[in-house]
Write an enzyme that holds these catalytic residues in place. Structure first.
Site, mmCIF file in Angstrom:
data_model
loop_
_atom_site.group_PDB
_atom_site.id
_atom_site.type_symbol
_atom_site.label_atom_id
_atom_site.label_comp_id
_atom_site.label_asym_id
_atom_site.label_seq_id
_atom_site.Cartn_x
_atom_site.Cartn_y
_atom_site.Cartn_z
ATOM 1 C CE LYS A 19 -20.559 60.332 24.032
ATOM 2 N NZ LYS A 19 -20.470 60.833 22.849
ATOM 3 C CB SER B 61 -22.422 54.847 20.378
ATOM 4 O OG SER B 61 -23.503 55.591 19.635
ATOM 5 C CG HIS C 145 -18.836 56.007 22.380
ATOM 6 N ND1 HIS C 145 -19.444 56.095 23.403
ATOM 7 C CD2 HIS C 145 -19.987 56.753 21.294
ATOM 8 C CE1 HIS C 145 -20.606 56.679 23.588
ATOM 9 N NE2 HIS C 145 -20.875 57.055 22.265
#
Ligand SMILES: *Cc1c(COP(=O)(O)O)cnc(C)c1O
Length: 394
Positions: free
Chosen positions: A240, A183, A211
């Site tokens: 997320k 990330s 992610h």
């Protein structure tokens, strides 16, 4: 007590003196492309809101519609009286989407990673972990009794060396653990090569796809889908791309999920997810799976943003992930740039040591599908102005 608090005060002073103090800037609006901070509207380039679902009407409606019939909280862990039908529905939905037998929910992916290793691996086993893995993987591995090996970030020669070492030491089972996307850099793990090495040395592959799930791969199923490989175990987050609220999960073979339900401590000793969160997550998954338009928008925004920054002369890390790091190298420059951008109405965060290595300070920008061309043009103008002001570009 007072001596204890004096020591804490000294440590707090050290953190401030080293310039490592993290301020929190409260938002006065929902999470989105533009947010209200300190009394004004700014363009937000640092949320993990990849698909722009954090304030989506369909997710809010799903959560609202679930509250009346399903209630507010479960007030129990899953195995006592905290399992609602919607928990099983969501677990089955996640498993189907991600191509695994079953899935198990946690309060967060931090808990999922904390839960995974200890029940599955004993002292006869080995876990081989990428050096840039997320803190929660590192902590989860610390909690298990397996022999630990670490390989340099995405260094396949080093991974093979560690696999040989673990085999030579007589490991019963070996698990390779990696983030699907690192990330800080926005780099993808080398999943094709990792899978090939795992097969060669009869190891398992665990991928943390926080992610990636929802926006990477043809159906948003993440980095294994993108790489065309099978991961043995996947961990991920609802916090997320999938609405950004709270919740984590592990997906994998039935036996693995069954054992985790019996033995994983963050599952056995922590409260069940609220039904409204699960209801919204189901809608988020539907939107992500069918979300070719959202993914296309995200891809387009990412390409446009990258090209604009490159044309302005910024030093960028190469890549195609919506994480686009702008390298400033020195921490004070990254801080000055972030501050200047804030003044200009662009909300970003500077990253510097110890989060990234010394000399590699940066501003990590993140694209999402809710940002418009207008937002990006405004933000590019601010980046050019701030970049000139701090001497990052000419
Ligand atoms: C964000 C993140 C986590 C933690 O997820 P939460 O659900 O917020 O606890 C774990 N691993 C990685 C790689 C992440 O990026």
């Amino acid at each position: 007590m007072s001596r204890f608090l004096d020591d804490i005060d000294a440590r707090l002073a050290d953190i401030r003196a080293e310039g490592l103090w993290k301020e929190e800037r409260p938002l006065a609006s929902p999470q989105g492309a533009r947010v209200q901070v300190a009394g004004r509207e700014v363009i937000n380039l640092c949320a993990n809101n990849y698909l722009g679902l954090a304030d989506h009407p369909a997710l809010k409606a799903a959560a609202r519609d679930a509250l009346e019939p399903m209630g507010f909280g479960m007030a129990s862990v899953r195995f006592i009286c905290g399992t609602a039908e919607i928990h099983r529905t969501l677990e089955a939905r996640l498993a189907k989407w991600l191509g695994h037998d079953d899935a198990i929910l946690f309060a967060a992916c931090f808990d999922a990673n904390g839960a995974l290793f200890e029940p599955l691996l004993g002292p006869e086993d080995a876990v081989i972990s990428d050096s840039l893995n997320h803190a929660s993987i590192i902590d989860g591995i610390r909690l298990c009794k397996a022999q630990r090996y670490r390989f340099a970030n995405s260094d396949m020669e080093d991974l093979e060396a560690k696999l040989k070492e673990a085999r030579a030491a007589g490991a019963r089972h070996i698990m390779i653990a990696t983030d699907g996307v690192f990330s800080m850099d926005g780099y993808f793990a080398e999943l094709g090569a990792i899978r090939a090495l795992a097969d060669k040395y009869e190891a398992l592959v665990m991928v943390d796809d926080c992610h990636a799930t929802g926006f990477i791969g043809a159906t948003g199923a993440g980095t294994p889908e993108r790489a065309g490989i099978r991961a043995d175990v996947i961990t991920g987050t609802l916090g997320k791309a999938l609405g950004g609220a709270i919740g984590g999960y592990i997906a994998g073979p039935q036996a693995v999920i069954d054992l985790l339900r019996q033995r994983a401590r963050p599952y056995l000793f922590s409260n069940a997810l609220p039904p409204a969160i699960c209801a919204a997550a189901l809608v988020a998954i539907d939107m992500a799976e069918k979300g070719d338009d959202l993914r296309a928008q995200l891809t387009e925004n990412t390409a446009y943003w990258r090209a604009g920054l490159a044309e302005a002369g910024f030093d960028l890390l190469p890549g195609e992930h919506p994480i686009v790091p702008v390298m400033l190298h020195e921490a004070p420059k990254a801080q000055a740039m972030a501050a200047k951008l804030g003044e200009l109405g662009v909300y970003v965060s500077g990253f510097f040591y110890p989060v990234v290595p010394k000399g590699k300070a940066r501003i990590r920008t993140q694209m999402n599908a809710a940002l418009t061309k207008g937002d990006l043009d405004t933000a590019l103008g601010a980046f050019r102005e701030a970049g000139r002001a701090v001497g990052a570009i000419r």
